[in-house]
Design a protein around this motif. Structure first.
Motif, PDB file in Angstrom:
ATOM      1  N   ILE A  33       9.778  -7.067  12.814  1.00 27.95           N
ATOM      2  CA  ILE A  33       9.751  -8.484  12.419  1.00 27.95           C
ATOM      3  C   ILE A  33       8.404  -9.097  12.789  1.00 27.95           C
ATOM      4  O   ILE A  33       7.798  -9.816  11.998  1.00 27.95           O
ATOM      5  N   GLU A  34       7.928  -8.787  13.983  1.00 27.87           N
ATOM      6  CA  GLU A  34       6.614  -9.277  14.422  1.00 27.87           C
ATOM      7  C   GLU A  34       5.501  -8.652  13.578  1.00 27.87           C
ATOM      8  O   GLU A  34       4.549  -9.335  13.192  1.00 27.87           O
ATOM      9  N   PHE A  35       5.616  -7.370  13.298  1.00 26.43           N
ATOM     10  CA  PHE A  35       4.616  -6.659  12.494  1.00 26.43           C
ATOM     11  C   PHE A  35       4.390  -7.354  11.159  1.00 26.43           C
ATOM     12  O   PHE A  35       3.252  -7.537  10.726  1.00 26.43           O
ATOM     13  N   GLU A  36       5.470  -7.744  10.506  1.00 32.03           N
ATOM     14  CA  GLU A  36       5.375  -8.366   9.184  1.00 32.03           C
ATOM     15  C   GLU A  36       4.514  -9.628   9.194  1.00 32.03           C
ATOM     16  O   GLU A  36       3.855  -9.941   8.207  1.00 32.03           O
ATOM     17  N   THR A  37       4.474 -10.331  10.312  1.00 32.70           N
ATOM     18  CA  THR A  37       3.736 -11.595  10.381  1.00 32.70           C
ATOM     19  C   THR A  37       2.270 -11.411  10.732  1.00 32.70           C
ATOM     20  O   THR A  37       1.493 -12.359  10.631  1.00 32.70           O
ATOM     21  N   ARG A  38       1.882 -10.226  11.131  1.00 32.70           N
ATOM     22  CA  ARG A  38       0.540  -9.989  11.646  1.00 32.70           C
ATOM     23  C   ARG A  38      -0.457  -9.709  10.533  1.00 32.70           C
ATOM     24  O   ARG A  38      -0.142  -9.082   9.529  1.00 32.70           O
ATOM     25  N   ASP A  39      -1.697 -10.158  10.750  1.00 30.45           N
ATOM     26  CA  ASP A  39      -2.764  -9.879   9.794  1.00 30.45           C
ATOM     27  C   ASP A  39      -3.069  -8.387   9.706  1.00 30.45           C
ATOM     28  O   ASP A  39      -3.438  -7.890   8.642  1.00 30.45           O
ATOM     29  N   GLU A  40      -2.889  -7.673  10.816  1.00 33.91           N
ATOM     30  CA  GLU A  40      -3.158  -6.242  10.822  1.00 33.91           C
ATOM     31  C   GLU A  40      -2.225  -5.481   9.887  1.00 33.91           C
ATOM     32  O   GLU A  40      -2.513  -4.354   9.488  1.00 33.91           O
ATOM     33  N   ALA A  41      -1.110  -6.093   9.558  1.00 34.47           N
ATOM     34  CA  ALA A  41      -0.118  -5.417   8.710  1.00 34.47           C
ATOM     35  C   ALA A  41      -0.707  -5.017   7.359  1.00 34.47           C
ATOM     36  O   ALA A  41      -0.348  -3.964   6.819  1.00 34.47           O
ATOM     37  N   TRP A  42      -1.594  -5.824   6.805  1.00 40.98           N
ATOM     38  CA  TRP A  42      -2.183  -5.488   5.495  1.00 40.98           C
ATOM     39  C   TRP A  42      -2.782  -4.080   5.527  1.00 40.98           C
ATOM     40  O   TRP A  42      -2.440  -3.227   4.706  1.00 40.98           O
ATOM     41  N   GLN A  43      -3.705  -3.854   6.463  1.00 35.49           N
ATOM     42  CA  GLN A  43      -4.391  -2.559   6.544  1.00 35.49           C
ATOM     43  C   GLN A  43      -3.440  -1.439   6.915  1.00 35.49           C
ATOM     44  O   GLN A  43      -3.521  -0.337   6.365  1.00 35.49           O
ATOM     45  N   THR A  44      -2.523  -1.709   7.834  1.00 42.42           N
ATOM     46  CA  THR A  44      -1.589  -0.670   8.269  1.00 42.42           C
ATOM     47  C   THR A  44      -0.672  -0.268   7.122  1.00 42.42           C
ATOM     48  O   THR A  44      -0.395   0.917   6.917  1.00 42.42           O
ATOM     49  N   LEU A  45      -0.214  -1.237   6.360  1.00 40.19           N
ATOM     50  CA  LEU A  45       0.640  -0.938   5.203  1.00 40.19           C
ATOM     51  C   LEU A  45      -0.114  -0.121   4.165  1.00 40.19           C
ATOM     52  O   LEU A  45       0.435   0.834   3.598  1.00 40.19           O
ATOM     53  N   LEU A  46      -1.369  -0.481   3.912  1.00 40.15           N
ATOM     54  CA  LEU A  46      -2.183   0.294   2.970  1.00 40.15           C
ATOM     55  C   LEU A  46      -2.325   1.734   3.455  1.00 40.15           C
ATOM     56  O   LEU A  46      -2.247   2.678   2.667  1.00 40.15           O
ATOM     57  N   GLN A  47      -2.508   1.909   4.754  1.00 43.72           N
ATOM     58  CA  GLN A  47      -2.648   3.252   5.312  1.00 43.72           C
ATOM     59  C   GLN A  47      -1.354   4.040   5.154  1.00 43.72           C
ATOM     60  O   GLN A  47      -1.380   5.202   4.730  1.00 43.72           O
ATOM     61  N   ILE A  48      -0.230   3.432   5.469  1.00 47.54           N
ATOM     62  CA  ILE A  48       1.063   4.127   5.346  1.00 47.54           C
ATOM     63  C   ILE A  48       1.312   4.534   3.897  1.00 47.54           C
ATOM     64  O   ILE A  48       1.702   5.671   3.613  1.00 47.54           O
ATOM     65  N   ILE A  49       1.081   3.618   2.990  1.00 47.81           N
ATOM     66  CA  ILE A  49       1.329   3.893   1.577  1.00 47.81           C
ATOM     67  C   ILE A  49       0.393   4.994   1.074  1.00 47.81           C
ATOM     68  O   ILE A  49       0.816   5.901   0.357  1.00 47.81           O
ATOM     69  N   SER A  50      -0.871   4.931   1.459  1.00 49.23           N
ATOM     70  CA  SER A  50      -1.821   5.974   1.052  1.00 49.23           C
ATOM     71  C   SER A  50      -1.402   7.331   1.592  1.00 49.23           C
ATOM     72  O   SER A  50      -1.436   8.331   0.872  1.00 49.23           O
ATOM     73  N   GLU A  51      -1.027   7.370   2.863  1.00 48.26           N
ATOM     74  CA  GLU A  51      -0.618   8.637   3.476  1.00 48.26           C
ATOM     75  C   GLU A  51       0.604   9.218   2.774  1.00 48.26           C
ATOM     76  O   GLU A  51       0.674  10.419   2.523  1.00 48.26           O
ATOM     77  N   ASP A  52       1.571   8.379   2.472  1.00 50.96           N
ATOM     78  CA  ASP A  52       2.813   8.869   1.867  1.00 50.96           C
ATOM     79  C   ASP A  52       2.632   9.310   0.425  1.00 50.96           C
ATOM     80  O   ASP A  52       3.145  10.344   0.016  1.00 50.96           O
ATOM     81  N   PHE A  53       1.935   8.522  -0.346  1.00 47.89           N
ATOM     82  CA  PHE A  53       1.905   8.767  -1.785  1.00 47.89           C
ATOM     83  C   PHE A  53       0.711   9.569  -2.268  1.00 47.89           C
ATOM     84  O   PHE A  53       0.809  10.212  -3.302  1.00 47.89           O
ATOM     85  N   LEU A  54      -0.412   9.518  -1.578  1.00 50.51           N
ATOM     86  CA  LEU A  54      -1.621  10.084  -2.155  1.00 50.51           C
ATOM     87  C   LEU A  54      -2.181  11.299  -1.433  1.00 50.51           C
ATOM     88  O   LEU A  54      -3.089  11.939  -1.936  1.00 50.51           O
ATOM     89  N   SER A  55      -1.661  11.626  -0.275  1.00 50.25           N
ATOM     90  CA  SER A  55      -2.194  12.804   0.409  1.00 50.25           C
ATOM     91  C   SER A  55      -1.570  14.057  -0.198  1.00 50.25           C
ATOM     92  O   SER A  55      -0.442  14.027  -0.677  1.00 50.25           O
ATOM     93  N   GLU A  56      -2.327  15.144  -0.141  1.00 50.20           N
ATOM     94  CA  GLU A  56      -1.866  16.407  -0.709  1.00 50.20           C
ATOM     95  C   GLU A  56      -0.567  16.880  -0.068  1.00 50.20           C
ATOM     96  O   GLU A  56       0.316  17.387  -0.718  1.00 50.20           O
TER      97      GLU A  56
END
Length: 173
Positions: A33-56
């Motif tokens: 819940i706290e994570f969702e409100t944080r500015d850092e969430a943008w970059q962290t979410l992009l990293q998670i999504i990239s790792e899950d969907f685009l890595s070999e």
């Protein structure tokens, strides 16, 4: 000590704890819940999504991927103005790249993706598109239209769930 809100592994573990049978649900929920409100969430979410969907070797965990995409959708809808301007095109291009990879993949990497997750990915792209100047997203619109046309071909091997999501996205655009 690293910032847990910027640590994709920490966020992944919190999501998996929330979905697990073990203990720690309350702590994981409070953190997320706290994570969702944080500015850092943008970059962290992009990293998670990239790792899950685009890595070999990306192994898509529907729970983590859906959580990340869902929070991203919420942040785009409610906090778009807080996203640094230089990250906006990166975000749109990343989501488009993921949808294109799923649509054109000849491997089994994306076979276990839920319909709910595919729909949410398309909703994120739609939310980004309607909040962006038309010149900045014309390539997104063109790509979605081309993917939609190829899905309509009789011999298309496009995932039928994605085909349905793309049709919804075309309506949005």
């Amino acid at each position: 000590m690293s910032n847990p809100f910027s640590d994709s592994s920490f966020v992944r573990n919190a999501v998996m704890t929330l979905y697990s049978q073990g203990t720690g649900h309350q702590e994981a929920n409070s953190f997320l819940i706290e994570f969702e409100t944080r500015d850092e969430a943008w970059q962290t979410l992009l990293q998670i999504i990239s790792e899950d969907f685009l890595s070999e070797q990306g192994q898509i965990q529907n729970e983590v991927a859906y959580f990340a995409v869902n929070i991203l959708y919420s942040k785009v809808c409610k906090h778009w103005k807080d996203l640094p301007i230089n990250l906006r095109p990166e975000l749109g291009n990343l989501i488009l790249q993921i949808i294109t990879a799923i649509a054109t993949s000849q491997t089994t990497q994306y076979n276990n993706i839920s319909t709910l997750l595919l729909n949410r990915l398309c909703m994120v792209l739609c939310a980004i598109t309607i909040r962006s100047p038309i010149g900045g997203v014309s390539h997104i619109i063109e790509t979605i239209l081309v993917l939609g046309e190829s899905a309509a071909e009789p011999n298309s091997n496009l995932n039928s769930n994605l085909n349905s999501s793309l049709n919804s996205l075309k309506i949005c655009l």
